[in-house]
Design an enzyme around this catalytic site. Structure first.
Site, mmCIF file in Angstrom:
data_model
loop_
_atom_site.group_PDB
_atom_site.id
_atom_site.type_symbol
_atom_site.label_atom_id
_atom_site.label_comp_id
_atom_site.label_asym_id
_atom_site.label_seq_id
_atom_site.Cartn_x
_atom_site.Cartn_y
_atom_site.Cartn_z
ATOM 1 N N LYS A 12 8.685 -6.807 -21.860
ATOM 2 C CA LYS A 12 7.453 -6.915 -23.388
ATOM 3 C C LYS A 12 8.499 -8.161 -23.827
ATOM 4 C CE LYS A 12 8.203 -1.449 -24.817
ATOM 5 N NZ LYS A 12 7.250 -1.734 -23.525
ATOM 6 N N GLY A 35 2.224 2.537 -26.988
ATOM 7 C CA GLY A 35 2.581 2.476 -28.356
ATOM 8 C C GLY A 35 3.918 1.492 -29.150
ATOM 9 N N THR A 36 4.651 1.600 -27.564
ATOM 10 C CA THR A 36 6.230 1.073 -27.795
ATOM 11 C C THR A 36 5.342 -0.155 -27.577
ATOM 12 O OG1 THR A 36 7.288 2.748 -27.521
ATOM 13 C CG2 THR A 36 8.349 -0.360 -27.893
ATOM 14 N N GLY A 55 3.985 4.819 -22.410
ATOM 15 C CA GLY A 55 3.821 4.889 -21.519
ATOM 16 C C GLY A 55 4.521 6.641 -20.517
ATOM 17 N N ASP A 60 -0.635 5.465 -19.796
ATOM 18 C CA ASP A 60 -0.502 4.472 -18.763
ATOM 19 C C ASP A 60 -1.937 6.023 -19.003
ATOM 20 O OD1 ASP A 60 1.333 2.954 -19.228
ATOM 21 O OD2 ASP A 60 2.286 4.035 -17.812
ATOM 22 N N HIS A 87 7.814 7.398 -15.142
ATOM 23 C CA HIS A 87 6.594 7.946 -14.526
ATOM 24 C C HIS A 87 5.334 6.611 -13.315
ATOM 25 C CE1 HIS A 87 6.914 4.179 -17.681
ATOM 26 N NE2 HIS A 87 5.929 4.586 -17.988
#
Length: 137
Positions: A12, A35-36, A55, A60, A87
């Site tokens: 990130k 989101g984050t 995600g 995703d 995921h």
């Protein structure tokens, strides 16, 4: 252009550096993110970002659905190749859809810089012409 931004946790900060560096280009486009990641980008840059779910909670897949509907023009997905992701099948499915629909996808800083600079140069005109076509049989 509609641009999706995704990053695994350990990537990130790298994605935020990229977005800050090219904010002068990206501010002219619609940004979407899981989101984050989206919240962190918006806080760090002040750019508006439409946030999907996180995600692991389906973000995703939401981006993948937007790709399939012809609503995304580019995906920048900073993956963490050294950490297993719960995921991972969703990540693979998103990458597959980018291939099916010829959506530019970058998973690292170098490729992402090339894609973003290409936006500024107008290098995606043929993509606009075929954007809503059905995938090949």
């Amino acid at each position: 252009m509609n641009i999706a931004l995704v990053a695994h946790d350990k990537k990130k900060d790298d994605l935020i550096v990229l977005i800050k560096t090219y904010a002068h280009i990206l501010k002219k486009h619609q940004l979407f993110a899981t989101g984050t990641t989206g919240k962190r980008i918006a806080e760090a840059t002040g750019l508006p970002v439409h946030c999907f779910r996180s995600g692991p909670l389906g973000g995703d897949q939401e981006i993948g659905a937007a790709v399939a509907r012809g609503e995304m023009d580019m995906i920048i997905f900073f993956r963490d190749p050294l950490t297993a992701q719960p995921h991972e099948p969703d990540v693979s499915a998103l990458m597959r859809l980018c291939d099916v629909y010829s959506i530019p996808l970058s998973t690292n800083m170098g490729g992402s810089e090339i894609l973003i600079r290409s936006i500024e140069q107008g290098d995606f005109e043929s993509l606009k012409l075929s954007h809503n076509d059905e995938p090949p049989a």
